[in-house]
Scaffold this active site. Sequence first.
Site, PDB file in Angstrom:
ATOM      1  N   ARG A  17       0.740  -1.309  -0.144  1.00  0.00           N
ATOM      2  CA  ARG A  17      -0.192   0.075   0.061  1.00  0.00           C
ATOM      3  C   ARG A  17       0.951   1.431   0.049  1.00  0.00           C
ATOM      4  NH1 ARG A  17      -4.039  -0.450   4.838  1.00  0.00           N
ATOM      5  NH2 ARG A  17      -2.862  -2.148   5.335  1.00  0.00           N
ATOM      6  N   ASP A 105       6.884  -1.001  11.632  1.00  0.00           N
ATOM      7  CA  ASP A 105       5.934  -0.055  10.871  1.00  0.00           C
ATOM      8  C   ASP A 105       5.017   0.902  12.004  1.00  0.00           C
ATOM      9  OD1 ASP A 105       3.848  -1.605  11.594  1.00  0.00           O
ATOM     10  OD2 ASP A 105       3.145  -2.000   9.652  1.00  0.00           O
ATOM     11  N   ASN A 170      -5.893  -5.088  19.344  1.00  0.00           N
ATOM     12  CA  ASN A 170      -4.462  -5.379  19.793  1.00  0.00           C
ATOM     13  C   ASN A 170      -3.516  -4.330  18.936  1.00  0.00           C
ATOM     14  OD1 ASN A 170      -2.071  -7.061  20.062  1.00  0.00           O
ATOM     15  ND2 ASN A 170      -2.736  -8.399  18.263  1.00  0.00           N
ATOM     16  N   ARG A 316      24.812  23.390   7.336  1.00  0.00           N
ATOM     17  CA  ARG A 316      25.031  22.036   6.931  1.00  0.00           C
ATOM     18  C   ARG A 316      25.840  21.242   8.017  1.00  0.00           C
ATOM     19  NH1 ARG A 316      27.325  22.389   1.203  1.00  0.00           N
ATOM     20  NH2 ARG A 316      27.292  19.978   1.456  1.00  0.00           N
ATOM     21  N   LYS A 334      29.434  24.399   5.788  1.00  0.00           N
ATOM     22  CA  LYS A 334      29.431  23.062   5.960  1.00  0.00           C
ATOM     23  C   LYS A 334      30.890  22.667   6.499  1.00  0.00           C
ATOM     24  CE  LYS A 334      31.834  20.698   3.529  1.00  0.00           C
ATOM     25  NZ  LYS A 334      32.668  20.033   2.634  1.00  0.00           N
ATOM     26  N   ASN A 360      35.641  38.987  11.051  1.00  0.00           N
ATOM     27  CA  ASN A 360      34.451  39.679  10.248  1.00  0.00           C
ATOM     28  C   ASN A 360      34.535  38.959   8.894  1.00  0.00           C
ATOM     29  OD1 ASN A 360      32.256  41.746  10.359  1.00  0.00           O
ATOM     30  ND2 ASN A 360      33.566  42.117   8.437  1.00  0.00           N
ATOM     31  N   ARG A 423      44.025  41.604  -6.206  1.00  0.00           N
ATOM     32  CA  ARG A 423      43.314  42.220  -7.456  1.00  0.00           C
ATOM     33  C   ARG A 423      43.965  43.030  -8.447  1.00  0.00           C
ATOM     34  NH1 ARG A 423      40.298  45.395  -3.027  1.00  0.00           N
ATOM     35  NH2 ARG A 423      41.521  47.750  -3.346  1.00  0.00           N
TER      36      ARG A 423
HETATM   37  C1  UD1 Z   1      -1.998  -8.030  13.306  1.00  0.00           C
HETATM   38  C2  UD1 Z   1      -2.453  -8.532  14.385  1.00  0.00           C
HETATM   39  C3  UD1 Z   1      -3.808  -7.831  15.051  1.00  0.00           C
HETATM   40  C4  UD1 Z   1      -3.505  -6.432  15.289  1.00  0.00           C
HETATM   41  C5  UD1 Z   1      -2.791  -5.615  14.342  1.00  0.00           C
HETATM   42  C6  UD1 Z   1      -1.953  -4.551  14.790  1.00  0.00           C
HETATM   43  C7  UD1 Z   1      -2.099 -10.917  14.056  1.00  0.00           C
HETATM   44  C8  UD1 Z   1      -2.477 -12.145  13.674  1.00  0.00           C
HETATM   45  N1  UD1 Z   1      -2.566  -9.922  14.065  1.00  0.00           N
HETATM   46  O1  UD1 Z   1      -2.613  -7.939  12.185  1.00  0.00           O
HETATM   47  O2  UD1 Z   1      -4.377  -8.575  16.040  1.00  0.00           O
HETATM   48  O3  UD1 Z   1      -4.587  -5.704  15.614  1.00  0.00           O
HETATM   49  O4  UD1 Z   1      -1.530  -6.510  13.802  1.00  0.00           O
HETATM   50  O5  UD1 Z   1      -1.446  -3.647  13.703  1.00  0.00           O
HETATM   51  O6  UD1 Z   1      -0.908 -10.814  14.668  1.00  0.00           O
HETATM   52  N2  UD1 Z   1       4.408  -9.529   9.314  1.00  0.00           N
HETATM   53  C9  UD1 Z   1       5.679 -10.496   9.060  1.00  0.00           C
HETATM   54  N3  UD1 Z   1       5.447 -11.653   8.648  1.00  0.00           N
HETATM   55  C10 UD1 Z   1       4.338 -12.175   8.349  1.00  0.00           C
HETATM   56  C11 UD1 Z   1       3.371 -11.365   8.739  1.00  0.00           C
HETATM   57  C12 UD1 Z   1       3.655  -9.987   9.129  1.00  0.00           C
HETATM   58  O7  UD1 Z   1       6.823 -10.010   9.445  1.00  0.00           O
HETATM   59  O8  UD1 Z   1       4.465 -13.183   7.849  1.00  0.00           O
HETATM   60  C13 UD1 Z   1       4.853  -8.294   9.867  1.00  0.00           C
HETATM   61  C14 UD1 Z   1       4.513  -7.254   9.120  1.00  0.00           C
HETATM   62  O9  UD1 Z   1       5.312  -6.646   8.377  1.00  0.00           O
HETATM   63  C15 UD1 Z   1       3.681  -6.222  10.043  1.00  0.00           C
HETATM   64  C16 UD1 Z   1       3.459  -6.886  11.097  1.00  0.00           C
HETATM   65  O10 UD1 Z   1       4.011  -8.238  10.986  1.00  0.00           O
HETATM   66  O11 UD1 Z   1       4.799  -5.245  10.611  1.00  0.00           O
HETATM   67  C17 UD1 Z   1       2.005  -7.341  11.359  1.00  0.00           C
HETATM   68  O12 UD1 Z   1       1.261  -7.970  10.256  1.00  0.00           O
HETATM   69  P1  UD1 Z   1       0.039  -7.699   9.208  1.00  0.00           P
HETATM   70  O13 UD1 Z   1      -0.118  -8.331   8.226  1.00  0.00           O
HETATM   71  O14 UD1 Z   1      -0.127  -6.060   9.188  1.00  0.00           O
HETATM   72  O15 UD1 Z   1      -0.933  -7.878  10.876  1.00  0.00           O
HETATM   73  P2  UD1 Z   1      -2.364  -7.435  10.656  1.00  0.00           P
HETATM   74  O16 UD1 Z   1      -3.408  -8.080   9.881  1.00  0.00           O
HETATM   75  O17 UD1 Z   1      -2.498  -5.776  10.627  1.00  0.00           O
END
Ligand code: UD1
Length: 447
Positions: A17, A105, A170, A316, A334, A360, A423
């Site tokens: 996304r 994230d 959660n 910088r 810099k 200066n 100059r």
């Molecule tokens: C998950 C939770 C949900 C919670 C939500 C909060 C589970 C089953 N569900 O859902 O209860 O409310 O997060 O945002 O845990 N990821 C991996 N490997 C995988 C799958 C996911 O590394 O195989 C990582 C993703 O990159 C992400 C995180 O785990 O950072 C959550 O995965 P995502 O698929 O977003 O879970 P949700 O369905 O949002």
Amino acid sequence: MATPRAAIILAAGKSTRMKSSRSKVLHHVGGRSMLSWVADLARSVGADKIVCVVGEGNADVKAAAEELGLDIALQEPQLGTGHAVLAAKKALSGFEGNMAVLYADTPFVTKKTLNRVFRSLERGADVTVLGFEPDEPGFYGRLVTEDGELTAIVEARDASNEILDIRLCNSGVMAASSKDMFSALGRVGNKNVKGEYYLTDVVEILRGDGKAARAITADAGEVLGVNSRLDLAEAEISFQMGMREAMLAKGVTLRDPDTTYFCWDTSISADAEIGANVVFGPGVSIARHAVIHPFCHIEGAKIGEGAQIGPFARLRPGTEMAAGTKAGNFVETKKAKIGKGSKINHLSYIGDAEIGEGANIGAGTITCNYDGYFKHKTVIGDGAFVGTNSSLVAPVKIGKGAYLGSGGVITKDVPADALAVARAEQVNKEGWAKRYNAAQKKRKAKK
Ligand code: UD1
Ligand code: MG
């Protein structure tokens, strides 16, 4: 002795996304990547071991995580959050203690909150989940509680209408001992709507073992997850608002707070003043009574007490402005150390330079620091006066108290207290302009 702590950072997602060629968790909020926010969070609560779970498609995340000093676990393919945590088991072999699962994230969980999560385990809970109440619970997993105990987490897609009415959701942050976590994960199945191995199932499994599960809560803003550019923009706004409020609360004057942009590590002392439209990159510290006038861009710079910067200055990385210095409009610096009370008031570039105290630097002075291949240094002594429009061809040293005539191209060192004029000498031709104008007017009249 305190129970050892570890963290597992999940970052194996595909982040479609975001519509980005770069992995989502490397996008910046407040001047650093979301991944580095979360790595710092884990460190701040004393995690000895931090494992970042990445997929094969996240080579950029792997490199960034290595640079941050994290251990790496590969999860390929991605079969769910439970499967992702299990992928870190090998990297954590030999670790005995409590571990928290964090999402790469979700950058804004605070040290205080994560400490509460760990403390909940230290006080007897076997598994602790961080919950929150979002305005729109949507697809978040719901936390089912009974008499203050957490009994299960139900994913929205698998939930009945009754469960969907629960507001407590959660956040994704979950903690347990490494022993319990991996023991439960070994028993998680994938019989659910998504066909994934859910980390959330750990709660019911451990409850079945007679273990105690607890939910604690955080503000919704803290557990804000970033999935799209819109979320990223909102996260940035939320970060900036927080910084502005914190700066104002500690006694920094912000003339127009909505137009001041901070980085995660911007440090400003009370009684400093920041004008409108100022942007700070990483690594800035500003001492008290300094004034940053409007429209400045400042990065990697240390600004001393009472210094005056801008308007329209660009400082910088490697800039050190000592107390009482000035860098005025259209001045770029810099890797430049500017000594106490020295002034660079207008239209200058000062790079790879060291300027003493009370010097200066005239309008339009340029340090010619780059020869097309290498950078060279300019050193200017205390109290020197550099005339306007001087080009200082580095490497070059201007001695203490020296005086440079305007418009010089200075290629040789200037001794202390000397005058340097570099100059062409001026030639005046009496009556020349008058003769020229008369001749030209005549020519034009004939046409
Ligand atoms: C998950 C939770 C949900 C919670 C939500 C909060 C589970 C089953 N569900 O859902 O209860 O409310 O997060 O945002 O845990 N990821 C991996 N490997 C995988 C799958 C996911 O590394 O195989 C990582 C993703 O990159 C992400 C995180 O785990 O950072 C959550 O995965 P995502 O698929 O977003 O879970 P949700 O369905 O949002
Ligand atoms: Mg999600």
